[in-house]
Design a protein around this motif. Structure first.
Motif, PDB file in Angstrom:
ATOM      1  N   THR A 393       0.851  -1.200   0.000  1.00  0.00           N
ATOM      2  CA  THR A 393       0.000   0.000   0.000  1.00  0.00           C
ATOM      3  C   THR A 393       0.875   1.234   0.000  1.00  0.00           C
ATOM      4  OG1 THR A 393      -1.695  -1.186   1.241  1.00  0.00           O
ATOM      5  CG2 THR A 393      -1.845   1.203   1.218  1.00  0.00           C
ATOM      6  N   GLY A 398      -2.515   7.533  -6.924  1.00  0.00           N
ATOM      7  CA  GLY A 398      -3.419   6.572  -7.560  1.00  0.00           C
ATOM      8  C   GLY A 398      -3.098   6.379  -9.027  1.00  0.00           C
ATOM      9  N   LEU A 399      -3.654   5.336  -9.595  1.00  0.00           N
ATOM     10  CA  LEU A 399      -3.396   5.017 -11.001  1.00  0.00           C
ATOM     11  C   LEU A 399      -4.366   5.755 -11.901  1.00  0.00           C
ATOM     12  CD1 LEU A 399      -2.903   1.149 -10.743  1.00  0.00           C
ATOM     13  CD2 LEU A 399      -1.134   2.890 -10.908  1.00  0.00           C
ATOM     14  N   GLN A 404      -5.221   1.747 -15.534  1.00  0.00           N
ATOM     15  CA  GLN A 404      -6.084   0.699 -14.977  1.00  0.00           C
ATOM     16  C   GLN A 404      -6.625  -0.206 -16.076  1.00  0.00           C
ATOM     17  OE1 GLN A 404      -9.015   2.134 -12.063  1.00  0.00           O
ATOM     18  NE2 GLN A 404      -7.836   4.029 -11.875  1.00  0.00           N
ATOM     19  N   LEU A 440      -5.207  -5.633  -8.382  1.00  0.00           N
ATOM     20  CA  LEU A 440      -5.315  -4.243  -7.930  1.00  0.00           C
ATOM     21  C   LEU A 440      -6.532  -4.167  -7.015  1.00  0.00           C
ATOM     22  CD1 LEU A 440      -4.550  -1.230  -8.013  1.00  0.00           C
ATOM     23  CD2 LEU A 440      -6.022  -1.024 -10.047  1.00  0.00           C
ATOM     24  N   ARG A 442      -7.258  -1.595  -4.696  1.00  0.00           N
ATOM     25  CA  ARG A 442      -7.834  -0.249  -4.529  1.00  0.00           C
ATOM     26  C   ARG A 442      -6.902   0.772  -5.139  1.00  0.00           C
ATOM     27  NH1 ARG A 442      -6.689   3.980  -1.248  1.00  0.00           N
ATOM     28  NH2 ARG A 442      -5.035   2.756  -0.256  1.00  0.00           N
ATOM     29  N   THR A 443      -7.470   1.791  -5.750  1.00  0.00           N
ATOM     30  CA  THR A 443      -6.681   2.928  -6.202  1.00  0.00           C
ATOM     31  C   THR A 443      -7.570   4.154  -6.288  1.00  0.00           C
ATOM     32  OG1 THR A 443      -5.182   3.766  -7.920  1.00  0.00           O
ATOM     33  CG2 THR A 443      -7.016   2.403  -8.667  1.00  0.00           C
ATOM     34  N   ASP A 444      -7.142   5.230  -5.695  1.00  0.00           N
ATOM     35  CA  ASP A 444      -7.837   6.520  -5.760  1.00  0.00           C
ATOM     36  C   ASP A 444      -6.824   7.604  -5.446  1.00  0.00           C
ATOM     37  OD1 ASP A 444      -7.552   6.486  -2.946  1.00  0.00           O
ATOM     38  OD2 ASP A 444      -9.511   5.521  -2.699  1.00  0.00           O
ATOM     39  N   THR A 448      -2.806   3.613  -3.431  1.00  0.00           N
ATOM     40  CA  THR A 448      -3.053   2.386  -4.181  1.00  0.00           C
ATOM     41  C   THR A 448      -2.653   1.177  -3.343  1.00  0.00           C
ATOM     42  OG1 THR A 448      -2.650   3.512  -6.286  1.00  0.00           O
ATOM     43  CG2 THR A 448      -2.496   1.108  -6.300  1.00  0.00           C
ATOM     44  N   THR A 449      -3.410   0.088  -3.492  1.00  0.00           N
ATOM     45  CA  THR A 449      -3.093  -1.162  -2.802  1.00  0.00           C
ATOM     46  C   THR A 449      -3.128  -2.315  -3.793  1.00  0.00           C
ATOM     47  OG1 THR A 449      -4.020  -0.388  -0.700  1.00  0.00           O
ATOM     48  CG2 THR A 449      -3.764  -2.773  -0.980  1.00  0.00           C
TER      49      THR A 449
END
Length: 466
Positions: A393, A398-399, A404, A440, A442-444, A448-449
């Motif tokens: 993380t 974020g991406l 994505q 992937l 989570r991403t915002d 990102t995780t």
């Protein structure tokens, strides 16, 4: 002819037109028979008018009148008490009676078909209404064979005319199909054959020209497919060239690193405490670089080698990755955190697992440093009865959406300017080789995780590794 589109269309057109003519033929024959019988009634009525002038006519005149009317007997009822009649001998008994005063359409068709199918000489009685209010009823007896002959001749003429019309219509439709449909389709086929000779040549991509909507849609779909295929082939060629160049570079780099590895053996014997502390990490990094070069050289011959599974300590591998990344960070305000149980051991290939974690942590570090803002990277792990779960993380930006969509596609999922997008592709392949998956999670805008899922079942590993 039968196997071509236009030939089949020609044959089907002839068949369908003939079927349509059959549906027209049956009521036409019935109407012809009705007109024929009504004409005989009208002639018989005219012949009977001779009795108006003279109640007594000669047998010769009576026979001539009946012969001209083509009947044997005529009965004309003027009123309830008076009848005018012409008569002659009937060769055989009357076998059928037809009432033409108010027949239905189905009755006319059925009677016409029976007349055509009958082959025996029959005497029939025909009843009808006199024309121009010439009486209440007129009745004649006549031979049916002349009627049948007239029906057959009329039917032949109708069939010949129908066949002529169907052939002309089918021929015109054949030409129309050839011009409007078959020729454009043949043009598309020719374009496909020409494109197949050199699919890398963008000049051979079809240009839509059809005026028919369906054909134009087909041409546009073909154009899109050819454009994508040509681009893919060009990219494949560039990748092949790049692979050859990388193999050459890896070969020379391996030799250089092998020499450097010899020098590090002497560095390890230094008495300097700092050197003694850093030397093992340098030796380990050079060893990994040599291994990577050797694997790269093998990539042109086979796929990524199957993982050599052993029991590895996850905390040790994560610690080595983070130590290497701390050196790359320097004075930048970026912190690392580890939440790995010290006793957690995985069944994995330590070199490949190191590369997976290193790729994820390096991507996170580069994403944060690109923002010029402080950040943090956390690596944590947990396990359950079915699998080990490792999370990386970061607090980066974020991406982006494009990354994505093409996350695990080479040369398309890169985030950093100038990046190749190969890091995640390689990491994903290595994880799949362990029977697991890289996701992937989570991403915002807050970070990102990524999650690494490694199953514990032996059966889950075998197909994926294979």
């Amino acid at each position: 002819m039968i196997n071509s589109l236009s030939g089949r269309f020609l044959i089907l057109t002839i068949i369908f037109v003939m079927l349509a003519e059959v549906f027209i033929f049956v009521p036409s024959v019935a109407r012809f028979r009705e007109d024929y019988l009504l004409a005989r009634l009208e002639r018989a009525q005219i012949a009977s008018l001779a009795l108006e002038a003279d109640d007594m006519i000669s047998p010769a005149l009576e026979a001539e009148l009946l012969r001209n009317a083509e009947v044997y007997n005529v009965v004309l009822r003027r009123d309830e008490i008076r009848q005018l009649a012409l008569s002659s001998p009937i060769p055989s008994p009357i076998t059928a009676t037809y009432d033409m005063r108010d027949p239905s359409g189905m009755m006319l068709i059925a009677d016409a078909m029976r007349t055509i199918l009958n082959t025996e000489d029959r005497i029939i009685r025909v009843i009808g209404n006199p024309v121009r209010d010439g009486g209440l009823l007129i009745e004649v007896t006549m031979d049916e064979m002349p009627l049948r002959g007239a029906l057959l001749e009329y039917g032949r003429n109708i069939l010949i005319l129908s066949a002529f019309i169907s052939i002309i219509t089918a021929g015109l439709l054949f030409l129309a199909v050839r011009i409007l449909l078959v020729r454009p389709i043949q043009g598309v086929v020719d374009h496909m054959k020409d494109y197949a000779t050199a699919p890398e040549d963008a000049r051979k991509i079809i240009t839509p020209t059809a005026g028919v909507k369906e054909l134009r849609d087909a041409e546009e779909a073909l154009q899109s497919m050819q454009t994508q295929l040509t681009g893919a082939l060009k990219q494949k060629e560039r990748l092949a060239q790049l692979g050859g160049a990388v193999a050459k570079v890896s070969h020379d780099l391996r030799n250089i690193l092998t020499s450097a590895q010899l020098f590090t053996d002497r560095i390890e014997s230094s008495e300097d405490p700092l050197v003694r502390r850093m030397a093992p990490k340098l030796v380990s990094s050079i060893a990994r670089a040599v291994s990577l070069c050797e694997n790269t050289l093998a990539f042109g011959r086979v796929d990524e080698p199957a993982p050599a599974l052993t029991r590895v300590n996850l905390a040790k591998i994560v610690g080595e990755v983070i130590d290497a990344e701390r050196l790359a960070v320097g004075e930048y305000d970026l912190s690392f955190a580890e939440d790995i149980p010290a006793s957690m051991t995985l069944r994995a290939d330590d070199e490949q697992l190191y590369r997976v974690i290193s790729n994820l942590v390096r991507n996170a570090r580069q994403a944060i440093m690109a923002t010029n803002q402080p950040g943090e990277i956390v690596v944590r792990a947990e396990e359950d009865e079915a699998a080990w779960h490792l999370y990386v993380t970061d607090t980066g930006p974020g991406l982006p959406k494009k990354a994505q969509e093409h996350l695990f596609k080479p040369f398309e999922g890169g985030v950093r300017k100038g990046g190749s997008g190969l890091g995640l592709v390689i990491a994903g392949d290595l994880v799949r080789g362990h029977g697991g998956r890289l996701e992937l999670e989570r991403t915002d805008e807050t970070g990102t995780t990524f999650r690494i899922h490694l199953p514990k079942e032996d059966l889950a590993l075998a197909p994926a590794a294979e």
